[in-house]
Design a protein around this motif. Sequence first.
Motif, PDB file in Angstrom:
ATOM      1  N   ALA A 257      -2.583 -47.773  16.694  1.00 43.93           N
ATOM      2  CA  ALA A 257      -3.345 -48.920  17.173  1.00 43.93           C
ATOM      3  C   ALA A 257      -2.900 -50.231  16.536  1.00 43.93           C
ATOM      4  CB  ALA A 257      -4.835 -48.694  16.914  1.00 43.93           C
ATOM      5  N   THR A 258      -2.538 -50.191  15.261  1.00 42.57           N
ATOM      6  CA  THR A 258      -2.236 -51.448  14.559  1.00 42.57           C
ATOM      7  C   THR A 258      -0.753 -51.781  14.540  1.00 42.57           C
ATOM      8  OG1 THR A 258      -2.160 -50.272  12.427  1.00 42.57           O
ATOM      9  CG2 THR A 258      -4.275 -51.231  13.093  1.00 42.57           C
ATOM     10  N   ARG A 259       0.103 -50.758  14.466  1.00 42.30           N
ATOM     11  CA  ARG A 259       1.536 -51.021  14.404  1.00 42.30           C
ATOM     12  C   ARG A 259       2.248 -50.734  15.726  1.00 42.30           C
ATOM     13  NH1 ARG A 259       4.537 -48.785   9.187  1.00 42.30           N
ATOM     14  NH2 ARG A 259       6.180 -49.785  10.410  1.00 42.30           N
ATOM     15  N   ARG A 260       1.498 -50.191  16.677  1.00 44.57           N
ATOM     16  CA  ARG A 260       2.048 -49.860  17.992  1.00 44.57           C
ATOM     17  C   ARG A 260       3.264 -48.950  17.871  1.00 44.57           C
ATOM     18  NH1 ARG A 260       3.594 -54.188  21.443  1.00 44.57           N
ATOM     19  NH2 ARG A 260       2.833 -53.008  23.233  1.00 44.57           N
ATOM     20  N   LEU A 261       3.124 -47.957  16.977  1.00 43.93           N
ATOM     21  CA  LEU A 261       4.148 -46.928  16.867  1.00 43.93           C
ATOM     22  C   LEU A 261       3.913 -45.883  17.951  1.00 43.93           C
ATOM     23  CD1 LEU A 261       4.177 -46.384  12.990  1.00 43.93           C
ATOM     24  CD2 LEU A 261       5.912 -47.576  14.356  1.00 43.93           C
ATOM     25  N   ALA A 262       4.977 -45.311  18.448  1.00 45.39           N
ATOM     26  CA  ALA A 262       4.848 -44.232  19.416  1.00 45.39           C
ATOM     27  C   ALA A 262       4.380 -42.965  18.698  1.00 45.39           C
ATOM     28  CB  ALA A 262       6.182 -43.979  20.108  1.00 45.39           C
ATOM     29  N   SER A 263       3.811 -42.047  19.454  1.00 44.66           N
ATOM     30  CA  SER A 263       3.404 -40.768  18.872  1.00 44.66           C
ATOM     31  C   SER A 263       3.259 -39.728  19.967  1.00 44.66           C
ATOM     32  CB  SER A 263       2.078 -40.911  18.119  1.00 44.66           C
ATOM     33  OG  SER A 263       1.789 -39.728  17.400  1.00 44.66           O
TER      34      SER A 263
END
Length: 308
Positions: A232-238
């Motif tokens: 949510a905060t770093r917009r990393l994929a998962s």
Amino acid sequence: MLIRQLEYLVALGREQHFGRAAAVCYVSQPALSAAIRKLENELDVTIVLRGRRFEGFTDEGRRVVGWAHRILAERDALLADLDRMRNGLRATVRIGAIPTAVPATPLMSSLFSTRYPLARVRIESLSSREISRRLAEFELDAGVTYLDNDTPPGTRSVELYRERYRLLVPADDELARESVVEWAAAAALPHCALMSTMRNRRVLDANMAAAGATLVPVVETDTVGALYAHIATRRLASIVAHTWLHAFGVPEGMCVRPLAEVRPRPAVGLIVSDREPTSIVVDALVDALSGADLSEALERSLPPVIPG
């Protein structure tokens, strides 16, 4: 032999410290020590290795602790059964769930509470190894974990659902325009993932290896909550299990894309001790969940996949 002596012994085994065990039993340390010494005299065995502090249990002591867990569990089952006959089931069912299955537990507790409205549910997030240990020591009534070759012996299981995987990706990434994302393509993104000590991550690593790729996360964590915070905060994929989407949804600025289907999908289910006589509480939980199609409920709650 008094039930109280067994309760003190079980508390000592859990706390590994005389003072802490006495505190949780609401007695003084000398009273707890004296009760355990009296139990040793009655059984004519040395239970506790004593030095300047608690040093563990003897071989005979470990056997006595195991029986103490069993006797106390049978006592609790007797009380629950008598209470059920008078008032309906009002006991607390104790469930240990692996972290990746915790988001699905509201569906389980809802089914149980609907069937047994006076009963209570306690859910703890635990590793599969801790679930096995605490089931064996009668500290849990049931576990929710992967049903595979690592399922502990001496248990019976009820399959609840099979895990599916989705890619959470920033909405402005080019993969957001794909209807289905290949695992190798997903591996190229900056990822947040669970740690490799966790079963879910090992499943993902195996799927990546089958696709000729390797997952190298930017951030690793041991909780689903921390994983979602980074998404949510770093917009990393998962790559997430579909049960997490059921519980947490899709963070703002992200979108969800199906990954290429992998077979067989890992089964997640309820495990309980396969002992006789069975526990009234365990029977009630198995009765509430047997035949329940959690997969259908989870699928209905998934967010729609909107083309990019």
